[in-house]
Design an enzyme around this catalytic site. Structure first.
Site, PDB file in Angstrom:
ATOM      1  N   LEU A 182     -13.419   1.143 -13.374  1.00 14.30           N
ATOM      2  CA  LEU A 182     -12.926  -0.110 -12.792  1.00 14.30           C
ATOM      3  C   LEU A 182     -12.442   0.089 -11.368  1.00 14.30           C
ATOM      4  O   LEU A 182     -12.503  -0.806 -10.537  1.00 14.30           O
ATOM      5  CB  LEU A 182     -11.768  -0.652 -13.637  1.00 14.30           C
ATOM      6  CG  LEU A 182     -12.137  -1.302 -14.958  1.00 14.30           C
ATOM      7  CD1 LEU A 182     -10.898  -1.495 -15.822  1.00 14.30           C
ATOM      8  CD2 LEU A 182     -12.818  -2.650 -14.701  1.00 14.30           C
ATOM      9  N   GLY A 183     -11.969   1.272 -11.107  1.00 13.18           N
ATOM     10  CA  GLY A 183     -11.460   1.511  -9.760  1.00 13.18           C
ATOM     11  C   GLY A 183     -10.847   2.881  -9.651  1.00 13.18           C
ATOM     12  O   GLY A 183     -10.658   3.598 -10.634  1.00 13.18           O
ATOM     13  N   LYS A 184     -10.543   3.219  -8.404  1.00  8.98           N
ATOM     14  CA  LYS A 184      -9.997   4.542  -8.137  1.00  8.98           C
ATOM     15  C   LYS A 184      -8.995   4.405  -7.008  1.00  8.98           C
ATOM     16  O   LYS A 184      -9.251   3.719  -6.015  1.00  8.98           O
ATOM     17  CB  LYS A 184     -11.148   5.443  -7.701  1.00  8.98           C
ATOM     18  CG  LYS A 184     -10.763   6.845  -7.351  1.00  8.98           C
ATOM     19  CD  LYS A 184     -12.032   7.590  -6.965  1.00  8.98           C
ATOM     20  CE  LYS A 184     -11.724   8.594  -5.879  1.00  8.98           C
ATOM     21  NZ  LYS A 184     -12.931   9.185  -5.329  1.00  8.98           N
ATOM     22  N   GLY A 185      -7.860   5.032  -7.182  1.00  8.63           N
ATOM     23  CA  GLY A 185      -6.864   5.008  -6.109  1.00  8.63           C
ATOM     24  C   GLY A 185      -6.617   6.428  -5.659  1.00  8.63           C
ATOM     25  O   GLY A 185      -7.351   7.353  -6.014  1.00  8.63           O
ATOM     26  N   PHE A 187      -4.284   8.227  -6.578  1.00 13.25           N
ATOM     27  CA  PHE A 187      -3.663   9.045  -7.610  1.00 13.25           C
ATOM     28  C   PHE A 187      -4.340   8.925  -8.966  1.00 13.25           C
ATOM     29  O   PHE A 187      -4.312   9.851  -9.750  1.00 13.25           O
ATOM     30  CB  PHE A 187      -2.182   8.669  -7.735  1.00 13.25           C
ATOM     31  CG  PHE A 187      -1.446   8.975  -6.467  1.00 13.25           C
ATOM     32  CD1 PHE A 187      -0.836  10.197  -6.295  1.00 13.25           C
ATOM     33  CD2 PHE A 187      -1.417   8.062  -5.425  1.00 13.25           C
ATOM     34  CE1 PHE A 187      -0.193  10.496  -5.110  1.00 13.25           C
ATOM     35  CE2 PHE A 187      -0.771   8.357  -4.246  1.00 13.25           C
ATOM     36  CZ  PHE A 187      -0.160   9.581  -4.082  1.00 13.25           C
ATOM     37  N   GLN A 189      -7.537   7.150 -11.645  1.00 14.71           N
ATOM     38  CA  GLN A 189      -8.848   6.508 -11.801  1.00 14.71           C
ATOM     39  C   GLN A 189      -8.742   5.623 -13.027  1.00 14.71           C
ATOM     40  O   GLN A 189      -8.144   5.998 -14.036  1.00 14.71           O
ATOM     41  CB  GLN A 189      -9.922   7.574 -12.010  1.00 14.71           C
ATOM     42  CG  GLN A 189      -9.947   8.567 -10.875  1.00 14.71           C
ATOM     43  CD  GLN A 189     -11.336   9.147 -10.664  1.00 14.71           C
ATOM     44  OE1 GLN A 189     -12.326   8.440 -10.753  1.00 14.71           O
ATOM     45  NE2 GLN A 189     -11.403  10.428 -10.374  1.00 14.71           N
ATOM     46  N   LYS A 213      -5.824   4.035 -17.331  1.00 14.75           N
ATOM     47  CA  LYS A 213      -5.547   4.672 -16.034  1.00 14.75           C
ATOM     48  C   LYS A 213      -5.268   6.154 -16.272  1.00 14.75           C
ATOM     49  O   LYS A 213      -4.329   6.520 -16.995  1.00 14.75           O
ATOM     50  CB  LYS A 213      -4.353   4.000 -15.343  1.00 14.75           C
ATOM     51  CG  LYS A 213      -4.081   4.617 -13.971  1.00 14.75           C
ATOM     52  CD  LYS A 213      -3.160   3.761 -13.115  1.00 14.75           C
ATOM     53  CE  LYS A 213      -2.901   4.452 -11.788  1.00 14.75           C
ATOM     54  NZ  LYS A 213      -2.091   3.659 -10.874  1.00 14.75           N
ATOM     55  N   ASP A 305       4.004  -1.311  -1.976  1.00 10.82           N
ATOM     56  CA  ASP A 305       2.626  -1.163  -1.501  1.00 10.82           C
ATOM     57  C   ASP A 305       1.863  -2.470  -1.719  1.00 10.82           C
ATOM     58  O   ASP A 305       0.789  -2.492  -2.328  1.00 10.82           O
ATOM     59  CB  ASP A 305       1.955   0.006  -2.237  1.00 10.82           C
ATOM     60  CG  ASP A 305       0.690   0.494  -1.522  1.00 10.82           C
ATOM     61  OD1 ASP A 305       0.495   0.153  -0.332  1.00 10.82           O
ATOM     62  OD2 ASP A 305      -0.110   1.210  -2.152  1.00 10.82           O
TER      63      ASP A 305
END
Ligand SMILES: Nc1ncnc2c1ncn2[C@@H]1O[C@H](COP(=O)(O)OP(=O)(O)OP(=O)(O)O)[C@@H](O)[C@H]1O
Length: 741
Positions: A182-185, A187, A189, A213, A305
């Site tokens: 779904l996404g990656k930041g 810190f 995934q 997560k 953030d």
């Protein structure tokens, strides 16, 4: 600068910052001042004795004379005035002199010279700063834009390459099969987890699909165990606008959090709507996100953030598809103490940055403790970005990107930033950038700003605004504290970011026993010597130097308690060889000034209490170095700028018990006043064209009268100094540079 001196700012009333504590009465009366050509001397019969004593000391060896090179020195034979001083002198004389070239390799063009004359470590200082858990330590967020799924490319940490498990079961959860990412930041995934058996719900603990997560156990945020974010989700998960976490636990190398699966982010939505959202869409986002922040803040947290990538919509084709959520709580910090409810203490650590450069508040850039105002400022940038598709500070690159972005934010007025946005955007931005550190936002007022842009029928709004509506209903129940133009007292609120940067003199005055003080300003290089000589002849030594438009300002006192002095005018900022030579002769730097043309004036004295000294010249404000030296027991004792370069001198045994820095793109009034309440007084000042820095210290021995006043004036404050003298306030520090943004 010339424009300012000759133009609009001429004759402008000085800005006075007065922090007075009741002084001791009976400290002498008024006195006459006796102007000389281009200078001013103050004399007083009542201080004749003191002056005579000073003159005796000066007569014994105050620096004077010298060759045409600009360096002046006359080594004095000073008789120690006290036994303590005699002992100190003996100790100094006996000490081994070790010169250490401690070149800091962290930045090119920086030099750091240390002189150690005593191996004795005179009392180390431990800086204990209350900090929120810094698990996502320093995160210089990506500013490249793009889909949120790729937003932190290159930030992945070593060790995160361990394969993800195919199936996950943590903390009593059902078994999930890992599906698409779904996404990656920076810190974590996030993957879709699909229940292996059962579970027909769309959301909730029994949902067929959830978001998983993953954070690797070796990642920065997991050094002390499970991610810090887990704690925040414990408090906030499932509250208005925050997804619910159903299970969490460790599996193999990963910490896994099982949460409600959401839909696209506002970044994705912005992309798919041609990179510019309609004013109504953004107004709905504004109203609802303010209500989400209100809830988060009411539970004691600031998000830290806020940005388009961290707002997600509900899953498409579900009842929640128009509902807004705020995710990624890894940078959330407490703005108030949970037990006492007291607001966290103000602090500034200019080397600490948390957040994403593009959307960070200016206070976050400057390393100030996060508070509610910061989330709102980031939200303002988010909203403008979503509507306009761009922010003026995009595109900066390189080591000093954060500085350049912050500078641009400060120099862009709300009018300019919002010139193509409907009026509420500007009003919102203006309110939030002018908020005080501990000010309680008037959320309902902020939401109501956007009401006029939102259609009347909630059912057809592009974003669900239920949360905002709820808050609006409360209007009238609680008295709004903030209005757009005025504060409670009806006085117009002082505004920052006028888009008209200005430089001024900053002068600092301390209450002192009556003494003779003299100032000179607009002094050209060639005339410096004669002023110094005349001062020395009258028993005065240099207490402070500064520069404006390549002309020097010189403050000379009878009450410096210094015993002898040398100085040098040099084309360098700073002249290392000369300083080291004087260090060898047991002189310590007592004041420095730098000119825009790169030259410097360094004054070195005997009779200081310093036992060790170190200085650094740097292209940016060297807070990291200062912080390091604080830990070694040094304190900033003088500071100057030459153009955009900073020179900072730190000494051991400086007579302080604590010290802090206030650094800003304007005069940092709020920080100074907050520090003042904790017993700090300004002890050094310096400013470039862009920034003003003030060092505030707590003295070891409290003066009888702690009064300190500061002035900001476009001209050298000659008449003001005399007014201060009449109140027994003497110039303690002066500099010229940025004060207004
Ligand atoms: N509950 C969710 N449902 C759907 N997608 C999600 C969910 N949580 C996170 N994501 C996606 O995963 C991405 C990364 O998640 P998150 O921002 O929490 O990670 P992070 O590593 O903490 O990010 P950052 O680097 O911004 O701190 C998000 O931008 C979003 O696209």
């Amino acid at each position: 600068m010339r424009e300012l001196r000759n133009g609009v700012r001429r004759g402008r009333a000085p800005v006075v910052d007065q922090c007075r504590k009741p002084g001791r009465g009976g400290r002498g009366g008024r006195r006459k001042s006796e102007p000389l050509v281009g200078s001013c001397v103050r004399t007083r019969a009542a201080v004749a004795k003191e002056e005579a004593a000073a003159a005796r000391v000066a007569g014994g060896g105050v620096g004077g004379g010298g060759s045409g090179s600009g360096a002046k020195e006359k080594a004095p034979a000073v008789r120690p005035r006290t036994r303590l001083e005699a002992a100190r002198n003996r100790a100094k004389a006996a000490a081994a002199v070790i010169l250490i070239s401690d070149k800091d390799d962290s930045k090119s063009g920086e030099s750091d010279w240390i002189r150690e004359i005593e191996k004795r470590d005179s009392g180390r200082k431990e800086i204990v700063k209350a900090e929120n858990p810094p698990l996502k330590d320093i995160m210089m967020g990506d500013d490249s834009g793009g889909l949120s799924a790729n937003k932190a490319g290159g930030q992945e940490e070593e060790g995160n390459t361990a394969p993800f498990p195919e199936r996950v079961q943590v903390g009593g959860s059902p078994v999930y099969k890992i599906e698409r990412k779904l996404g990656k930041g920076g810190f974590g995934q996030v993957f879709v987890g699909r229940r292996v058996s059962g579970g027909n719900d769309r959301t909730g603990p029994g949902a067929l699909e959830v978001a998983l997560k993953f954070e690797h156990r070796n990642s920065k945020g997991c050094s002390y165990g499970p991610p810090y974010e887990w704690q925040v989700y414990n408090t906030l998960g499932g509250s208005h606008g925050v997804p619910k976490v159903h299970y969490k636990g460790r599996q193999g190398d990963y910490y896994v959090m099982v949460m409600d699966m959401l839909g696209p982010s506002l970044w994705d939505a912005w992309n798919s709507s041609g990179q510019a959202m309609t004013a109504e869409m953004v107004a709905c986002i504004a109203a609802e996100s303010i209500s989400i922040l209100e809830k988060m803040h009411s539970r004691g947290y600031v998000h830290g953030d806020v940005k388009p990538e961290n707002f997600l919509l509900g899953q498409p084709a579900t009842a929640q598809e128009k509902k807004l959520f705020l995710i990624d709580l890894g940078l959330a910090t407490k703005w108030r103490d949970s037990a006492s409810g007291v607001h966290v203490e103000y602090d500034q650590r200019p080397d600490v940055f948390r957040g994403t450069v593009r959307y960070a508040s200016v206070h976050a850039h400057l390393g100030r403790t996060a508070s509610r105002r910061d989330d709102l400022e980031s939200l303002a940038y988010t909203l403008i970005f979503l509507h306009r598709g761009r922010l003026p500070w995009q595109g900066y690159q390189g080591d000093n990107k954060s500085f350049l972005v912050c500078k641009k934010k400060m120099s862009t007025s709300p009018e300019i930033l919002c010139c193509f946005c409907p009026a509420p955007f500007k009003q919102f931005l203006e309110i939030v950038v002018n908020m005080k550190f501990d000010e309680e936002p008037n959320y309902s007022k902020l939401i109501s700003l956007f009401e006029g842009l939102i259609g009347p029928n909630p059912a057809v709004r592009p974003i669900n605004t239920d949360g905002a509506q709820k808050i609006i209903y409360q209007v009238g129940q609680k008295r709004g504290r903030l209005t757009i133009e005025e504060e409670d007292d009806g006085q117009p609120k002082k505004k920052v970011r006028l888009g008209l940067p200005a430089t001024q003199w900053i002068s600092v005055y301390n209450a002192r026993l009556p003494m003779k003080q003299r100032y000179h300003y607009n002094v050209a290089d060639a005339r410096l010597a004669q002023h110094v000589e005349r001062g020395n002849e009258d028993g005065l030594l240099i207490s402070c130097v500064a520069s404006c438009t390549n002309l020097w300002a010189l403050i000379m006192d009878a009450g410096t308690s210094l015993t002898s002095q040398v100085y040098e005018l040099s084309p360098f900022f700073l002249h290392k060889e000369w300083i080291m030579e004087q260090w060898d002769k047991n002189y310590y730097i007592s004041s420095i000034a730098g000119a825009n043309n790169g030259s410097s004036l360094v004054v070195m004295s005997k009779g200081t209490q310093y036992t060790q000294q170190s200085y650094k010249v740097s292209d940016s404000f060297p807070f990291k170095w200062i912080n390091k030296k604080w830990r070694e027991g040094f304190y900033v004792t003088s500071m100057a700028t030459a153009g955009s370069r900073w020179g900072v001198v730190m000494s051991r045994n400086a007579g302080f018990t604590d010290q802090v820095v206030e650094l800003d793109f304007l005069y940092p009034s709020e920080g100074i006043h907050r520090r003042w309440d904790s017993g700090y007084r300004i002890t050094s000042t310096a400013a470039t064209w862009d920034q003003a820095a003030l060092i505030l210290s707590v003295p070891k021995r409290k003066p009888g009268d702690e009064t300190q006043e500061t002035l900001r004036t476009s001209q050298f404050p000659s008449t003001h100094v005399k007014e201060k003298w009449a109140k027994n306030l003497y110039l303690a520090s002066v500099c010229y540079g940025r004060t207004v943004s």
